[in-house]
Design a protein around this motif. Structure first.
Motif, PDB file in Angstrom:
ATOM      1  N   GLY A 175       0.785  -1.225  -0.032  1.00 53.98           N
ATOM      2  CA  GLY A 175       0.046  -0.208  -0.015  1.00 53.98           C
ATOM      3  C   GLY A 175       0.764   1.227   0.023  1.00 53.98           C
ATOM      4  N   THR A 176       0.250   2.385   0.044  1.00 51.72           N
ATOM      5  CA  THR A 176       0.853   3.629  -0.096  1.00 51.72           C
ATOM      6  C   THR A 176       0.943   4.291   1.417  1.00 51.72           C
ATOM      7  OG1 THR A 176      -1.025   4.787  -0.922  1.00 51.72           O
ATOM      8  CG2 THR A 176       0.422   3.957  -2.513  1.00 51.72           C
ATOM      9  N   PHE A 177       1.916   5.015   1.732  1.00 53.50           N
ATOM     10  CA  PHE A 177       1.820   5.966   2.861  1.00 53.50           C
ATOM     11  C   PHE A 177       1.982   7.368   2.460  1.00 53.50           C
ATOM     12  CE2 PHE A 177       4.535   8.125   5.854  1.00 53.50           C
ATOM     13  CZ  PHE A 177       4.337   7.831   6.987  1.00 53.50           C
ATOM     14  N   THR A 178       1.207   7.866   3.339  1.00 51.99           N
ATOM     15  CA  THR A 178       0.819   9.369   3.324  1.00 51.99           C
ATOM     16  C   THR A 178       1.505  10.105   4.499  1.00 51.99           C
ATOM     17  OG1 THR A 178      -0.985   9.164   1.788  1.00 51.99           O
ATOM     18  CG2 THR A 178      -0.583  11.333   2.861  1.00 51.99           C
ATOM     19  N   SER A 179       2.365  10.931   4.014  1.00 50.40           N
ATOM     20  CA  SER A 179       3.281  11.667   5.144  1.00 50.40           C
ATOM     21  C   SER A 179       2.273  12.507   6.196  1.00 50.40           C
ATOM     22  CB  SER A 179       4.441  12.362   4.505  1.00 50.40           C
ATOM     23  OG  SER A 179       5.046  13.118   5.628  1.00 50.40           O
ATOM     24  N   PRO A 180       2.233  12.473   7.350  1.00 48.69           N
ATOM     25  CA  PRO A 180       1.361  13.337   8.183  1.00 48.69           C
ATOM     26  C   PRO A 180       2.222  14.687   8.259  1.00 48.69           C
ATOM     27  CG  PRO A 180       2.826  11.918   9.484  1.00 48.69           C
ATOM     28  CD  PRO A 180       3.148  11.372   8.044  1.00 48.69           C
ATOM     29  N   VAL A 181       3.470  14.942   7.622  1.00 46.90           N
ATOM     30  CA  VAL A 181       3.944  16.199   7.729  1.00 46.90           C
ATOM     31  C   VAL A 181       4.207  16.753   6.383  1.00 46.90           C
ATOM     32  CG1 VAL A 181       6.030  17.530   8.384  1.00 46.90           C
ATOM     33  CG2 VAL A 181       5.514  15.500   9.949  1.00 46.90           C
ATOM     34  N   VAL A 182       3.569  17.612   6.173  1.00 46.15           N
ATOM     35  CA  VAL A 182       3.604  18.351   4.808  1.00 46.15           C
ATOM     36  C   VAL A 182       4.204  19.893   4.994  1.00 46.15           C
ATOM     37  CG1 VAL A 182       2.536  19.204   2.604  1.00 46.15           C
ATOM     38  CG2 VAL A 182       1.872  17.050   3.823  1.00 46.15           C
ATOM     39  N   LEU A 183       5.483  20.354   4.495  1.00 46.39           N
ATOM     40  CA  LEU A 183       6.106  21.212   4.787  1.00 46.39           C
ATOM     41  C   LEU A 183       6.207  21.873   3.479  1.00 46.39           C
ATOM     42  CD1 LEU A 183       9.120  20.161   7.209  1.00 46.39           C
ATOM     43  CD2 LEU A 183       6.737  21.087   7.836  1.00 46.39           C
ATOM     44  N   PRO A 184       5.994  23.264   3.549  1.00 42.77           N
ATOM     45  CA  PRO A 184       6.211  24.008   2.438  1.00 42.77           C
ATOM     46  C   PRO A 184       7.929  24.008   1.930  1.00 42.77           C
ATOM     47  CG  PRO A 184       6.058  25.548   4.208  1.00 42.77           C
ATOM     48  CD  PRO A 184       5.569  24.126   4.541  1.00 42.77           C
ATOM     49  N   VAL A 185       8.175  24.265   0.585  1.00 44.74           N
ATOM     50  CA  VAL A 185       9.575  24.054   0.392  1.00 44.74           C
ATOM     51  C   VAL A 185      10.654  25.098   1.319  1.00 44.74           C
ATOM     52  CG1 VAL A 185      11.073  24.813  -1.421  1.00 44.74           C
ATOM     53  CG2 VAL A 185       9.054  23.739  -2.039  1.00 44.74           C
ATOM     54  N   TRP A 186      10.035  26.269   1.547  1.00 46.19           N
ATOM     55  CA  TRP A 186      10.937  27.258   2.473  1.00 46.19           C
ATOM     56  C   TRP A 186      11.285  26.461   3.624  1.00 46.19           C
ATOM     57  CZ3 TRP A 186       9.631  29.024   7.173  1.00 46.19           C
ATOM     58  CH2 TRP A 186       8.202  29.208   7.412  1.00 46.19           C
ATOM     59  N   LEU A 187      10.103  25.970   4.244  1.00 46.84           N
ATOM     60  CA  LEU A 187      10.357  25.365   5.481  1.00 46.84           C
ATOM     61  C   LEU A 187      11.240  24.164   5.450  1.00 46.84           C
ATOM     62  CD1 LEU A 187       9.721  25.907   8.556  1.00 46.84           C
ATOM     63  CD2 LEU A 187       7.541  24.380   8.221  1.00 46.84           C
ATOM     64  N   ASN A 188      11.185  23.360   4.471  1.00 44.82           N
ATOM     65  CA  ASN A 188      12.152  22.231   4.441  1.00 44.82           C
ATOM     66  C   ASN A 188      13.560  22.798   4.159  1.00 44.82           C
ATOM     67  OD1 ASN A 188      11.167  19.553   4.270  1.00 44.82           O
ATOM     68  ND2 ASN A 188      10.191  19.876   2.376  1.00 44.82           N
ATOM     69  N   VAL A 189      13.670  23.906   3.479  1.00 46.01           N
ATOM     70  CA  VAL A 189      15.069  24.556   3.594  1.00 46.01           C
ATOM     71  C   VAL A 189      15.563  25.048   4.802  1.00 46.01           C
ATOM     72  CG1 VAL A 189      16.301  26.124   2.350  1.00 46.01           C
ATOM     73  CG2 VAL A 189      14.858  24.907   1.065  1.00 46.01           C
ATOM     74  N   ALA A 190      14.679  25.506   5.458  1.00 47.24           N
ATOM     75  CA  ALA A 190      14.920  26.144   6.981  1.00 47.24           C
ATOM     76  C   ALA A 190      15.606  25.026   7.778  1.00 47.24           C
ATOM     77  CB  ALA A 190      13.783  27.038   7.445  1.00 47.24           C
ATOM     78  N   LEU A 191      14.589  23.765   7.648  1.00 45.84           N
ATOM     79  CA  LEU A 191      15.072  22.821   8.558  1.00 45.84           C
ATOM     80  C   LEU A 191      16.140  22.235   8.106  1.00 45.84           C
ATOM     81  CD1 LEU A 191      14.065  21.082  10.966  1.00 45.84           C
ATOM     82  CD2 LEU A 191      12.810  19.364   9.205  1.00 45.84           C
ATOM     83  N   GLY A 192      16.622  21.988   6.942  1.00 44.40           N
ATOM     84  CA  GLY A 192      18.029  21.696   6.561  1.00 44.40           C
ATOM     85  C   GLY A 192      19.054  22.531   6.857  1.00 44.40           C
ATOM     86  N   VAL A 193      18.894  23.901   6.908  1.00 46.85           N
ATOM     87  CA  VAL A 193      19.893  24.529   7.443  1.00 46.85           C
ATOM     88  C   VAL A 193      20.216  24.597   8.926  1.00 46.85           C
ATOM     89  CG1 VAL A 193      20.513  27.013   7.598  1.00 46.85           C
ATOM     90  CG2 VAL A 193      19.707  26.117   5.407  1.00 46.85           C
ATOM     91  N   ALA A 194      19.093  24.420   9.649  1.00 48.86           N
ATOM     92  CA  ALA A 194      18.915  24.308  10.773  1.00 48.86           C
ATOM     93  C   ALA A 194      19.507  22.969  11.478  1.00 48.86           C
ATOM     94  CB  ALA A 194      17.631  24.365  11.465  1.00 48.86           C
ATOM     95  N   ALA A 195      19.573  21.866  10.731  1.00 45.65           N
ATOM     96  CA  ALA A 195      20.023  20.556  10.961  1.00 45.65           C
ATOM     97  C   ALA A 195      21.724  20.731  10.871  1.00 45.65           C
ATOM     98  CB  ALA A 195      19.305  19.477  10.075  1.00 45.65           C
ATOM     99  N   ALA A 196      22.107  21.305   9.690  1.00 42.46           N
ATOM    100  CA  ALA A 196      23.599  21.455   9.268  1.00 42.46           C
ATOM    101  C   ALA A 196      24.067  22.332  10.522  1.00 42.46           C
ATOM    102  CB  ALA A 196      23.661  22.325   8.095  1.00 42.46           C
TER     103      ALA A 196
END
Length: 217
Positions: A175-196
């Protein structure tokens, strides 16, 4: 066994130094240089000072970073990283991650370990100074770094699961899995920067976990 084989190969990579003097740490080298010290008794009532100097933004002709070992301020040896430098009573081990050093330790022949002391003016030295002078703040920063990396890892895992299960063969089986977390592109980028930034902070303390810090890289 494999770890010992890697360490023996690293020891064979050590080349003799040319005796040039150790340069002082400059403020503009904060992001590109790590400098650590080790004082060992010389057996005659004095001490010998060993220094490990790593220039993160410099590579050799083959694209490898190198670590330089200085003895009492003079260049003694050079090795590609991961490096193992034989010293009296044991060895100095140097390992690098994407975000800095993950290991710069003196390991005795009996197996005990001691982290080398960072230069006071280096980024690692300034982070250690903060830990000594403001321990509560330091613990808060350390905790925040861990939380950011855990959050980043969780988001990465659910997003990868969603992408993987979109494949027709996999979807037909489980079956398919739908992510419960849907982030806009800018927030994905921000999270990546924060992780770095979080992994960089941990590298300043020579903290490394293959899952947290490896995933951030």
């Amino acid at each position: 066994m494999f770890e010992e084989m890697r360490k023996r190969r690293a020891a064979r990579r050590v080349k003799s130094g040319d005796g040039h003097p150790l340069q002082r740490f400059r403020w503009w080298q904060l992001l590109g240089r790590s400098l650590f010290y080790l004082r060992l008794a010389d057996g005659a009532g004095g001490h010998t000072v060993y220094a490990v100097d790593v220039r993160h933004n410099r590579t050799d002709d083959d694209g490898y970073n190198n670590a330089d070992l200085f003895v009492d301020g003079r260049h003694h040896a050079r090795s590609r990283i991961p490096a193992v430098f034989p010293v009296p009573g044991g060895k100095i081990e140097v390992k690098k991650s994407v975000f800095g050093l993950k290991r710069c330790h003196y390991v005795t022949a009996e197996g005990s370990e001691q982290r080398l002391q960072p230069d006071r003016f280096s980024a690692e030295g300034r982070r250690a100074h903060l830990d000594r002078t403001h321990p509560a703040l330091s613990r808060g920063i350390s905790l925040l770094s861990t939380v950011v990396l855990l959050a980043s890892l969780a988001v990465l895992v659910v997003q990868l699961l969603e992408k993987l299960t979109r494949s027709a063969p996999i979807a037909a089986q489980i079956g398919t899995f739908t992510s419960p977390v849907v982030l806009p592109v800018w927030l994905n980028v921000a999270l990546g920067v924060a992780a770095a930034l979080a992994s960089t902070e941990r590298a300043l303390r020579l903290r490394y976990n293959w899952l947290l810090d490896g995933g951030a890289g």
